[in-house]
Each structure stands twice: as C-alpha cells, then as structure tokens.
Design an enzyme around this catalytic site. Sequence first.
Site, short mmCIF file in Angstrom:
data_model
loop_
_atom_site.label_atom_id
_atom_site.label_comp_id
_atom_site.label_asym_id
_atom_site.label_seq_id
_atom_site.Cartn_x
_atom_site.Cartn_y
_atom_site.Cartn_z
N SER A 112 0.67 -0.89 -0.04
CA SER A 112 -0.11 0.20 -0.25
C SER A 112 1.61 1.32 -0.22
O SER A 112 1.81 1.20 0.51
CB SER A 112 -1.36 -0.41 1.41
OG SER A 112 -1.18 1.36 1.40
N TYR A 136 -1.95 0.18 10.36
CA TYR A 136 -2.25 -0.11 9.11
C TYR A 136 -1.04 -0.65 8.18
O TYR A 136 -0.27 -1.52 7.59
CB TYR A 136 -3.78 0.10 8.22
CG TYR A 136 -3.47 0.08 6.70
CD1 TYR A 136 -3.57 -1.59 6.33
CD2 TYR A 136 -3.42 0.82 6.03
CE1 TYR A 136 -3.61 -2.16 5.10
CE2 TYR A 136 -3.15 0.16 4.26
CZ TYR A 136 -3.29 -1.19 4.42
OH TYR A 136 -3.40 -1.42 3.26
N LYS A 140 2.18 -3.28 6.38
CA LYS A 140 2.39 -3.58 5.13
C LYS A 140 3.52 -3.66 4.65
O LYS A 140 4.19 -3.86 4.17
CB LYS A 140 1.47 -2.26 4.19
CG LYS A 140 -0.20 -2.91 4.54
CD LYS A 140 -0.16 -3.86 3.10
CE LYS A 140 -2.01 -4.33 3.98
NZ LYS A 140 -1.97 -5.16 2.57
#
Length: 316
Positions: A112, A136, A140
């Site tokens: 991402s 988050y 990643k």
Amino acid sequence: TGGAGYIGAHVIRELQASGRKVVVLDDLSSGVRDNVPSDVPLIVASVADRDAVTAALREHKVDGVIHLAAKKAAGESVHMPLYYYDENVNGMQSLLASMNDAGVKNFVYSSSAAVYGTPESNPISEDSPLNPESPYGETKVVGEWLARGMGIAHGFSWVALRYFNVAGAGSDALGDRSVNNLVPMVFRALSLGERPKVFGDDYPTPDGSCIRDYIHVADLASAHVAAAARCEADSRAESFNVGRGEGSSVLEVMGMISEVIGSDINPEIVGRRAGDPPASFAATAKIESELGWKATRDLRDMVSSAWSAWQSNHSH
C-alpha cells in the site's frame, strides 16, 4: 487469498484472461461468495489456518500465491493495533510458512501507499523513505520485510505492489462495497439524502482539498498479472508503485461525480481528519519500464463504472 473481495474479484478475472488457473482462499469475513466465478475452487478458510492452507496449496498444485487477504482501514487500525498486527502480520507469517511447507515459491504481495506516510515530496518513488503513520501502514511494511526475508532465506520470487487509491468497477456485478473508500462513501451519502463530506479545504494544494492518486481497479488487476509473470520468469525481489502517476483532488473527484450523475452533489466542507497527508501520488516509471505495465483508464472511467455498479446493486 482474499479472492472474494473487491480487488480480488477483478484479479481472478484478469488471471483467467491471461490463461492461468485460479484457486481462491477467503474466510468471507468481508469477501462475497458471488464474487468468485463458479468455475474457480473456493476454499473458505483463514490464511492463519496453516494446515488448511498447506493442504489447499498441495491439493491444487499451486505454483504461486497472490496475497490480498488483509484488514485495510487505516483509521480503524489506530484504535485496533493488535487486531491489525494479528490479521495482517501473523496471518501473512502463517501463509508464508504454509507456502514453504508446500514448496510454493512465487509470491505477489498486496502492499500500500500507506507505507510512505506523509511524503517528503511528490511524486513518490519506490526508494522514498518508508514512514507509515498508522498500524495498518506498519503491517504493510512488515509484510514487505517478511517477503524479502523469505526471498533471501528460501529463494522466494516476490513482488510487492504498493497500491494507491483504488476505484471503479470492471463490471456492474463487481462494485466496491467499502465504507472506507471515497467514491462509494459519496454514493452512500447521496442515497441517504445527505451531503457528501470533504474533510478539509485548507490544505496547501491548488483547491485546498487533499490530492490522491486514483487507480482503476481493472488496471490494478492487470498489474497483478504482470507481477505474477515477473515472479514466474525470475527471482528478483521488487516493490512497485501502482498508480496513474498523477493526483486528483477530493474536490475534483466530487466534481467528476457531479458530471457523471448529471446533478451537483453539493459537498459539505468539514474539518480535517487526523493523519491525512495534503498530497500523495505515485512515480510510475519503475513499473512501466520493468513490468511493462501502465494504467489506461482515467478518473471519468473510474467514476462512471463505479456509479453504474452502484446503481445496479442498489436499484432494488
């Protein structure tokens, strides 16, 4: 993994169009069974279920994994860091262990643009510093580290695709149902008779609203096929941005939605959200030169396909 999701459903179809056979593993926590074509085997299991995953890899003679199954709401991750690390990091660790057990060495990883955080400058190139600003985004980054580690230790061929902002639909049946993505958020507000919200109009950008790189989901899906082909051909480990290489502001997206719908959606300006960088868009030269991939669809294509899918899913 995650093949029953919004992006996964499009990746399945691109893989099939390329002549590859597909098997899907999805726990259906957010995926939709109908997204998986009837001729594609669906294993309903978590990526963290090591025995089930290893058995599926062996039974179906899998030679490569595209890993899309993850939790993806940056805001939610701030409030639920343990949950995000458990799902995204521990889940991937278990998946990689299953792959190693089954002797599967090709790996395409859904990363991402969140790995970059607020960029020092735009466009963002792949060698920009990784400075995630949410759990988050951190998960990643750790995922890319895990893939790299498996490449070094066990000879995995891997590619990480750093997605920018995904929008649109490849067909009416495959629309985005997410409450966290801008375009469906606008459609939902309109369907409830509310004004769509713009979070902040005082950013240092031409119109004051945040700028993002929007990529059509069908273009993103074709990037996965290019990445899979790269893994099959050689074992170079790489991370690639997947975007259009240009930014659109939130107000520009709202304007395009008004044009496509044929009426002014009249967005409401509200306060900024925490953690939104003013601008973030991709440098795309690397994926164009090394994978021969380039986005072909523009913002109008994304909005009009998304609107068509939304209407067909909400007309009854």
